[in-house]
Design an enzyme around this catalytic site. Structure first.
Site, PDB file in Angstrom:
ATOM      1  N   HIS A 170     -29.965  39.510  -5.659  1.00 23.50           N
ATOM      2  CA  HIS A 170     -30.492  38.375  -4.884  1.00 23.50           C
ATOM      3  C   HIS A 170     -31.341  37.452  -5.766  1.00 23.50           C
ATOM      4  CE1 HIS A 170     -28.793  40.226  -1.403  1.00 23.50           C
ATOM      5  NE2 HIS A 170     -29.557  41.288  -1.488  1.00 23.50           N
ATOM      6  N   CYS A 181     -22.645  33.179 -10.438  1.00 21.49           N
ATOM      7  CA  CYS A 181     -21.665  33.925  -9.659  1.00 21.49           C
ATOM      8  C   CYS A 181     -22.149  33.887  -8.208  1.00 21.49           C
ATOM      9  CB  CYS A 181     -21.639  35.356 -10.199  1.00 21.49           C
ATOM     10  SG  CYS A 181     -20.279  36.383  -9.633  1.00 21.49           S
ATOM     11  N   HIS A 237     -15.909  37.427 -11.476  1.00 23.33           N
ATOM     12  CA  HIS A 237     -15.812  37.215 -12.925  1.00 23.33           C
ATOM     13  C   HIS A 237     -17.057  37.770 -13.630  1.00 23.33           C
ATOM     14  CE1 HIS A 237     -17.962  33.924 -11.065  1.00 23.33           C
ATOM     15  NE2 HIS A 237     -18.610  33.768 -12.211  1.00 23.33           N
ATOM     16  N   LYS A 287     -16.279  47.449  -6.673  1.00 21.33           N
ATOM     17  CA  LYS A 287     -15.845  48.827  -6.953  1.00 21.33           C
ATOM     18  C   LYS A 287     -14.923  49.369  -5.872  1.00 21.33           C
ATOM     19  CE  LYS A 287     -20.311  49.975  -6.768  1.00 21.33           C
ATOM     20  NZ  LYS A 287     -20.844  48.767  -6.070  1.00 21.33           N
ATOM     21  N   THR A 344     -17.436  42.670 -16.209  1.00 19.16           N
ATOM     22  CA  THR A 344     -17.611  44.048 -15.724  1.00 19.16           C
ATOM     23  C   THR A 344     -18.255  44.105 -14.338  1.00 19.16           C
ATOM     24  OG1 THR A 344     -19.661  44.032 -16.987  1.00 19.16           O
ATOM     25  CG2 THR A 344     -17.790  45.202 -17.963  1.00 19.16           C
ATOM     26  N   ARG A 345     -17.977  45.187 -13.611  1.00 18.50           N
ATOM     27  CA  ARG A 345     -18.646  45.513 -12.351  1.00 18.50           C
ATOM     28  C   ARG A 345     -18.936  47.012 -12.336  1.00 18.50           C
ATOM     29  NH1 ARG A 345     -19.055  40.827 -12.174  1.00 18.50           N
ATOM     30  NH2 ARG A 345     -18.616  39.369 -10.499  1.00 18.50           N
ATOM     31  N   LYS A 398     -25.762  43.481 -20.723  1.00 16.47           N
ATOM     32  CA  LYS A 398     -25.613  42.631 -19.532  1.00 16.47           C
ATOM     33  C   LYS A 398     -26.592  43.057 -18.451  1.00 16.47           C
ATOM     34  CE  LYS A 398     -22.254  41.647 -15.881  1.00 16.47           C
ATOM     35  NZ  LYS A 398     -20.893  41.909 -15.386  1.00 16.47           N
TER      36      LYS A 398
HETATM   37  C1  LIG Z   1     -23.317  38.592 -10.261  1.00 14.84           C
HETATM   38  C2  LIG Z   1     -22.573  39.604  -9.448  1.00 14.84           C
HETATM   39  C3  LIG Z   1     -22.645  40.939  -9.800  1.00 14.84           C
HETATM   40  C4  LIG Z   1     -21.976  41.892  -9.042  1.00 14.84           C
HETATM   41  N1  LIG Z   1     -22.013  43.202  -9.435  1.00 14.84           N
HETATM   42  C5  LIG Z   1     -21.274  44.109  -8.783  1.00 14.84           C
HETATM   43  C6  LIG Z   1     -21.148  45.426  -9.296  1.00 14.84           C
HETATM   44  O1  LIG Z   1     -21.714  45.745 -10.347  1.00 14.84           O
HETATM   45  N2  LIG Z   1     -20.384  46.308  -8.620  1.00 14.84           N
HETATM   46  C7  LIG Z   1     -19.726  45.954  -7.474  1.00 14.84           C
HETATM   47  O2  LIG Z   1     -19.055  46.827  -6.894  1.00 14.84           O
HETATM   48  N3  LIG Z   1     -19.797  44.712  -6.978  1.00 14.84           N
HETATM   49  C8  LIG Z   1     -20.546  43.777  -7.614  1.00 14.84           C
HETATM   50  N4  LIG Z   1     -20.597  42.510  -7.170  1.00 14.84           N
HETATM   51  C9  LIG Z   1     -19.934  42.160  -5.921  1.00 14.84           C
HETATM   52  C10 LIG Z   1     -18.456  41.995  -6.090  1.00 14.84           C
HETATM   53  O3  LIG Z   1     -18.157  41.353  -7.315  1.00 14.84           O
HETATM   54  C11 LIG Z   1     -17.920  41.248  -4.884  1.00 14.84           C
HETATM   55  O4  LIG Z   1     -18.274  41.984  -3.707  1.00 14.84           O
HETATM   56  C12 LIG Z   1     -16.424  41.082  -4.928  1.00 14.84           C
HETATM   57  O5  LIG Z   1     -16.044  40.503  -6.141  1.00 14.84           O
HETATM   58  C13 LIG Z   1     -15.988  40.217  -3.754  1.00 14.84           C
HETATM   59  O6  LIG Z   1     -14.599  40.018  -3.817  1.00 14.84           O
HETATM   60  P1  LIG Z   1     -13.888  38.973  -2.850  1.00 14.84           P
HETATM   61  O7  LIG Z   1     -12.438  39.196  -2.991  1.00 14.84           O
HETATM   62  O8  LIG Z   1     -14.522  39.050  -1.498  1.00 14.84           O
HETATM   63  O9  LIG Z   1     -14.313  37.550  -3.434  1.00 14.84           O
HETATM   64  P2  LIG Z   1     -13.604  36.726  -4.631  1.00 14.84           P
HETATM   65  O10 LIG Z   1     -13.193  37.645  -5.712  1.00 14.84           O
HETATM   66  O11 LIG Z   1     -14.491  35.585  -4.945  1.00 14.84           O
HETATM   67  O12 LIG Z   1     -12.264  36.230  -3.968  1.00 14.84           O
HETATM   68  C14 LIG Z   1     -12.198  35.261  -2.952  1.00 14.84           C
HETATM   69  C15 LIG Z   1     -11.064  34.345  -3.344  1.00 14.84           C
HETATM   70  O13 LIG Z   1     -10.690  33.515  -2.252  1.00 14.84           O
HETATM   71  C16 LIG Z   1     -10.327  32.258  -2.808  1.00 14.84           C
HETATM   72  N5  LIG Z   1     -10.370  31.265  -1.739  1.00 14.84           N
HETATM   73  C17 LIG Z   1     -11.432  30.931  -0.999  1.00 14.84           C
HETATM   74  N6  LIG Z   1     -11.096  29.981  -0.095  1.00 14.84           N
HETATM   75  C18 LIG Z   1      -9.776  29.734  -0.270  1.00 14.84           C
HETATM   76  C19 LIG Z   1      -8.863  28.831   0.349  1.00 14.84           C
HETATM   77  N7  LIG Z   1      -9.245  28.012   1.322  1.00 14.84           N
HETATM   78  N8  LIG Z   1      -7.584  28.824  -0.091  1.00 14.84           N
HETATM   79  C20 LIG Z   1      -7.168  29.673  -1.079  1.00 14.84           C
HETATM   80  N9  LIG Z   1      -8.018  30.522  -1.723  1.00 14.84           N
HETATM   81  C21 LIG Z   1      -9.305  30.551  -1.318  1.00 14.84           C
HETATM   82  C22 LIG Z   1     -11.385  32.054  -3.884  1.00 14.84           C
HETATM   83  O14 LIG Z   1     -11.045  31.058  -4.797  1.00 14.84           O
HETATM   84  C23 LIG Z   1     -11.465  33.440  -4.487  1.00 14.84           C
HETATM   85  O15 LIG Z   1     -10.558  33.600  -5.569  1.00 14.84           O
HETATM   86  C24 LIG Z   1     -21.244  41.511  -7.906  1.00 14.84           C
HETATM   87  C25 LIG Z   1     -21.163  40.158  -7.552  1.00 14.84           C
HETATM   88  C26 LIG Z   1     -21.808  39.201  -8.335  1.00 14.84           C
HETATM   89  C27 LIG Z   1     -21.697  37.758  -7.960  1.00 14.84           C
END
Ligand SMILES: Cc1cc2nc3c(=O)[nH]c(=O)nc-3n(C[C@H](O)[C@H](O)[C@H](O)COP(=O)(O)OP(=O)(O)OC[C@H]3O[C@@H](n4cnc5c(N)ncnc54)[C@H](O)[C@@H]3O)c2cc1C
Length: 378
Positions: free
Chosen positions: A270, A314, A48, A347, A51-52, A265
């Site tokens: 870390h 986040c 959330h 991304k 933007t990314r 933004k």
């Molecule tokens: C502040 C911040 C800035 C960032 N900036 C960048 C950027 O500029 N560019 C970039 O490329 N990346 C960026 N990233 C990294 C990127 O956003 C993440 O790598 C990516 O969103 C990870 O996606 P995900 O699907 O692994 O996690 P998530 O999108 O969190 O999805 C995991 C999902 O699993 C669900 N879940 C977990 N356990 C269960 C369960 N037991 N049952 C059902 N559902 C469950 C959660 O609720 C969640 O919805 C940033 C991250 C952060 C925090």
């Protein structure tokens, strides 16, 4: 508990990666169930905050560049299907002292993959983009393909595309446990129990809690994002302000032009080095969270350092080497894992969805994911 229902593939977690794999699996005719414990989208995980950053110049490792090329293509396909702008090109700046990885790695990936780029000093960046006030002798790569994705909109577009190809997606249904055996997998949730041939686990910061094999390899870390109202808004618009990664003595920061929220933004990689349990972390940002972001902005982007508009927490999920973990589960080929995206995964989520669908359906992928395999940790 209702009667067990059978699917080809169950996807645990419909965040960035889960929504994308649901889309790719459904597109290939698989009967898919996506299970999400919160809302779609929501603000408890990693995806959330509007933007990314997306960029081709990849200081982290040049072997990501072919995956990025495919990722851009898939984002454009998704935009066309959704009829909505998801990817905004601004150009990207990677700036650091000359010998630092952020500059050297970015430059190396441009040279190796023949990407358009310019090398500028910090002073030249400021002349070209007056919102920037970097140290004059910093060195910067300006790569024109850099920009940002509208992250929650991307996730929703992936879900909508999956649904239009027949995927079943359930929000507010938490997966409590799963078992894999010779005849398939069983998934128990807060609402029901389901059976499937295969499982894809994309649970972001909660991955380690669901998969013992990666418990110590996918470590959640609290992050904070800030949006500050620009004093000179005309310098921080998407057509005059490239996204950035900047290494300075205060740390490694990244930032964006104004988009949706009326603020510049900024984030610090870390942030305050806080490893956390995502179910028991401080969700509300506090003054100590804001301080380093405001100090950085005042010093290097002074015309952006107006009143605070928004602060948000986040989560990163860090692997030991900060490269992703994408592989089959070590004990079962029925299970595919994607975790440890270490703050730079969003991304790639379009191409990660494609790779996970390959691994789940075909057992292998033609994408080069050698750097991302689980067995690199021994
Ligand atoms: C502040 C911040 C800035 C960032 N900036 C960048 C950027 O500029 N560019 C970039 O490329 N990346 C960026 N990233 C990294 C990127 O956003 C993440 O790598 C990516 O969103 C990870 O996606 P995900 O699907 O692994 O996690 P998530 O999108 O969190 O999805 C995991 C999902 O699993 C669900 N879940 C977990 N356990 C269960 C369960 N037991 N049952 C059902 N559902 C469950 C959660 O609720 C969640 O919805 C940033 C991250 C952060 C925090």
């Amino acid at each position: 508990m209702s009667v067990a229902q059978r699917f080809d593939v169950i996807v645990v977690g419909v965040g960035a990666m889960g929504s994308a794999v649901c889309r790719h699996l459904a597109k290939r005719g698989q009967r898919v169930l996506g299970l999400e414990r919160f809302d779609i989208p929501h603000a408890m995980g990693s995806s959330h905050g509007v933007t990314r950053i997306i960029r081709m110049a990849y200081f982290e490792d040049p072997s990501y560049v072919p995956l990025l090329a495919r990722s851009y293509q898939l984002w454009r396909d998704l935009e066309a299907e959704a009829g909505e702008r998801l990817l905004v090109i601004t150009g990207g700046i990677d700036a650091a002292p000359e010998d630092h990885l952020v500059f050297q790695g970015s430059l190396a990936s441009c040279r190796l993959h023949d990407l358009d780029h310019e090398v500028l000093t910090g002073a030249e960046v400021g002349e070209r983009f007056p919102g920037y006030r970097l140290p004059e002798n910093h060195m910067a790569v300006l790569q024109p393909d850099g920009g940002y994705l509208l992250s929650e909109r991307c996730l929703v577009a992936h879900v909508a595309a999956a649904q239009s190809d027949g995927a079943e997606i359930h929000a507010r249904e938490q997966v409590l446990g799963w078992d894999a055996g010779d005849s398939g997998v069983v998934v128990r949730t807060t609402r029901s129990e389901y059976r499937a041939d295969r499982l894809v686990i994309t649970a972001g910061p909660w991955s380690g809690g669901l998969v013992e094999a990666i418990r110590d390899l996918a470590v959640p870390e609290r992050q904070v994002l800030a949006w500050f109202q620009p004093i000179r808004p005309e310098l921080f618009t998407r057509d005059r302000f490239p996204i950035f990664n900047v290494e300075v003595t205060e740390g490694h920061f990244y930032g964006f032009p104004v988009e949706t929220i009326p603020g510049f933004k900024v984030g610090l990689y870390h942030h305050l080095l806080e490893e956390v349990d995502p179910d028991h972390m401080a969700r509300e940002p506090n003054p100590a969270d804001e301080a380093p972001l405001r100090e950085f902005t005042k010093r290097y982007f002074p015309d952006a350092a107006g009143p605070t508009m928004t602060l948000k927490t986040c989560l990163f999920t860090n692997s030991p080497d900060e490269h992703f973990i994408i592989d089959h589960h070590p004990d079962s080929d029925r299970i595919v894992l994607a975790a440890g995206f270490s703050g730079h995964g969003f991304k790639f989520s379009s191409v990660v969805g494609e790779i996970l669908a390959d691994l789940s359906i075909d057992g292998e992928t033609s994408h080069d994911i050698g750097l991302l395999r689980l067995d690199r940790f021994g």
